[in-house]
Design an enzyme around this catalytic site. Structure first.
Site: not given
Length: 256
Positions: A95, A156, A182, A204
């Site tokens: 990645k 995030g 993302a 994530n």
């Protein structure tokens, strides 16, 4: 079934390894998610030993590892990190992440394209994290990237698909898998991405920072499955006008 380069995946949910309270919780969440492809930042693992707290449980879990070059600020740094990862982990999957601005973590389009072209020539399977730019995604595809990973919102941020209009163009014109990466903050964002045609999502932060990461991972697994099923079912067209589901005439006569 999702195919990227030389691998196939049953799950359309990819996960990351950052921000978890413990390695044990990370593994439990990944298992609950059903994810078969997991990213890890090379700067966070000890490549000299396979009993690293992050690396060892991932190897034991049997998932496909996707090392990333997070922290690289230039193409040269990313290429160097990729070569280290291939030597240490024995994988040519990568990645590609290049974001010079630590505040916004937005990918550098020029350095990303430059590094992608070089890494493909070196035999890497490159999955680049990039802005939701249809022209850039097409260029990355043309230089040989196995998939493109445009952002939905800053890393995030949990903002969701703020780039929806551009993502739709990218999906429409792509001939390689599109993985929305993302910004996905809740399971409904993932459902929306799959419904609109994305091949997968990478999540994530939304899982790792939840009060119950394992439960949230399960929710994302179900959300991705729902989005994929909805797309395959082919939803009806949107309309400006109402369309009755029950007859508006004749019912009184039928009752007479």
């Amino acid at each position: 079934m999702l195919r990227i380069a030389d691998k196939t995946f049953d799950s359309h949910l990819f996960t990351g390894t950052g921000k978890f309270a413990s390695s044990q919780l990370m593994v439990e969440a990944i298992r609950a998610s059903g994810s078969q492809l997991v990213t890890l930042a090379m700067k966070r693992v000890d490549l000299r030993q396979h009993n690293d707290a992050i690396l060892a449980p991932l190897i034991e879990a049997g998932v496909t590892l996707l090392p990333n070059t997070s922290g690289a600020k230039t193409a040269e740094e990313a290429i160097f990190a990729a070569q280290l990862a291939r030597e240490a982990l024995g994988t040519h999957w990568l990645k590609l992440e290049i974001h010079p601005d630590a505040r916004w973590l937005l990918p550098d389009p020029i350095e990303t394209l430059k590094a992608a072209e070089a890494l493909v020539k070196q035999g890497f399977v490159v999955l680049p994290y990039c802005g939701a730019d249809p022209v850039l995604c097409k260029r990355l595809e043309e230089v040989g990237c196995a998939a493109v990973m445009p952002l939905g919102a800053p890393i995030g941020s949990n903002q969701g698909l703020e780039t929806k209009a551009m993502l739709e163009i990218i999906i429409q014109q792509a001939t390689v898998p599109v993985v929305v990466d993302a910004g996905i903050g809740v399971p409904s964002h993932a459902t929306q991405a799959l419904e609109m045609g994305a091949d997968a999502v990478l999540v994530n932060t939304a899982i790792a920072v939840a009060d119950n990461p394992v439960m949230m991972a399960t929710a994302f697994r179900l959300a991705v499955e729902a989005g994929l099923l909805a797309r395959q079912a082919v939803p009806g067209n949107r309309s400006t006008y109402a369309s009755a589901t029950s007859p508006l005439t004749g019912f009184l006569e039928a009752l007479a």
